[in-house]
Motif scaffolding. Structure first.
Motif, mmCIF file in Angstrom:
data_model
loop_
_atom_site.group_PDB
_atom_site.id
_atom_site.type_symbol
_atom_site.label_atom_id
_atom_site.label_comp_id
_atom_site.label_asym_id
_atom_site.label_seq_id
_atom_site.Cartn_x
_atom_site.Cartn_y
_atom_site.Cartn_z
ATOM 1 N N ASP A 131 2.336 -6.333 5.905
ATOM 2 C CA ASP A 131 0.344 -6.414 7.207
ATOM 3 C C ASP A 131 -0.351 -4.772 7.447
ATOM 4 O O ASP A 131 -1.199 -5.198 6.866
ATOM 5 N N LEU A 134 -1.478 -4.609 3.636
ATOM 6 C CA LEU A 134 -2.522 -5.869 3.693
ATOM 7 C C LEU A 134 -4.056 -5.028 4.670
ATOM 8 O O LEU A 134 -4.638 -5.104 4.515
ATOM 9 N N PRO A 144 -6.717 -2.904 -4.848
ATOM 10 C CA PRO A 144 -5.614 -3.038 -4.444
ATOM 11 C C PRO A 144 -4.963 -3.300 -6.178
ATOM 12 O O PRO A 144 -4.272 -2.068 -5.764
ATOM 13 N N LEU A 170 3.893 -7.971 -2.989
ATOM 14 C CA LEU A 170 3.376 -6.674 -2.812
ATOM 15 C C LEU A 170 2.222 -6.666 -4.748
ATOM 16 O O LEU A 170 0.590 -6.495 -5.041
ATOM 17 N N TYR A 173 -0.522 -9.374 -4.767
ATOM 18 C CA TYR A 173 -1.760 -9.030 -4.205
ATOM 19 C C TYR A 173 -2.294 -7.648 -4.847
ATOM 20 O O TYR A 173 -3.492 -7.633 -4.886
#
Ligand code: C2E
Ligand code: MG
Ligand code: MG
Ligand code: MG
Length: 289
Positions: A131, A134, A144, A170, A173
């Motif tokens: 979190d 992000l 990203p 990860l 993303y």
């Protein structure tokens, strides 16, 4: 005489030990206020594509500008920060600062190269790390795909499965993950098998040796070949000489990083670098494989 000298030596040694411990204690105390006092800063060191000489990424490296001691090396304070738990807020600051500075650089029309951020295993394995990443990406607007996290094998200690799952998430993303200081740990080969990473960074200790030790050269070649079979890119760190550049490029390293190309630089100097960094004179024909 010998006895006296021995005793003096012992006293000197003991004095130094105490001094170092005291120094550590003082530094550790100072760490508490360093972050709120704005004493940390980031430098960026380019990674250069072995074939083209283009800058293919940069690594963020933290520095502590201590009011009395001047610049303190991360080798000195990262372990202290890990011991005291300060690594959590410090690591968050580094990640946010690197993402923010890179996003600003791109907004000003700078090249879009990924920034690699070193992540302590304590930080990586803590609840909420995903979190945090992000959140920082959203807050700074850095895509990203322009963030890479550098972790070491120790992320696998107590709980390989969680680390593997987190890396997978990860990467889902678009954030990439590199395994740093590769070759210095314990069972690197099985880690390479288990970790769903994008890149390995060959430790500097092999690079220094490659030209002189046939065994180091064999290890380096073995790691590069194996990594390529797993579709991983290989970074050779600590390239200081043209000979090392040639040797590692010849052995197939994808990216090269080291003082030969550039020291770690403040953001402004990084932004002023040309797209390609002065590559060495091309190797004489016939020396290529
Ligand atoms: P690392 O991640 O393996 O970073 C490479 C280190 O090698 C850096 O030292 C870099 O300045 C140095 N280096 C680069 N090229 C050369 C070269 O050609 N020759 C030589 N002799 N050295 C070279 P630095 O900046 O002192 O950082 C040391 C270590 O501290 C890093 O090793 C990393 O493990 C840790 N570190 C640095 N910044 C951070 C951070 O923000 N967070 C965490 N958790 N650790 C960090
Ligand atoms: Mg690193
Ligand atoms: Mg490294
Ligand atoms: Mg290192």
């Amino acid at each position: 005489e010998a006895k006296r000298q021995g005793r003096n030596t012992w006293q000197w040694y003991r004095g130094r030990q105490v001094e170092q411990t005291l120094g550590d204690v003082l530094l550790r105390n100072d760490l508490h206020t360093a972050l709120s006092d704005g004493q940390f800063e980031l430098l960026y060191q380019p990674m250069v594509e072995a074939l083209s000489g283009r800058i293919g990424g940069v690594e963020a490296l933290v520095r502590w500008r201590h009011p009395q001691r001047g610049l303190v090396s991360p080798e000195a304070f990262i372990p202290l920060a890990e011991h005291s738990g300060q690594i959590i807020p410090l690591g968050r600051w580094v990640l946010r600062q690197a993402c923010r500075e890179m996003a600003e650089l791109h907004a000003r029309g700078g090249r879009a190269v990924p920034v690699a951020v070193n992540i302590s295993s304590l930080q990586f394995r803590r609840d909420g790390f995903l979190d945090e990443v992000l959140g920082i990406l959203a807050e700074t607007g850095l895509p990203p795909a322009l963030l890479e996290l550098e972790v070491t094998e120790s992320v696998l200690l107590d709980g390989a499965e969680l680390a593997i799952e987190l890396i997978d998430t990860l990467r889902g993303y678009g954030v990439s993950v590199a395994l740093d200081d590769f070759g210095t740990g314990f069972s690197s080969l099985s880690y390479l098998r288990d970790l769903p990473i994008d890149k390995v960074k060959l430790d500097r200790s092999f690079i220094c040796d490659t030209l002189h030790s046939p065994r180091s050269a064999a290890i380096v070649q073995g790691i590069i070949t194996m990594a390529h079979h797993m579709e991983l890119r290989v970074v050779a760190e600590g390239i200081e000489t043209v000979e090392q550049q040639r040797e590692l490029a010849r052995r197939g390293a994808d990216l090269l990083q080291g003082y030969l190309f550039s020291r770690p630089l403040p953001l402004a100097d990084l932004a002023a670098l040309p797209e390609r960094l002065p590559a060495a004179p091309s190797s004489p024909s016939g020396s290529d494989p």
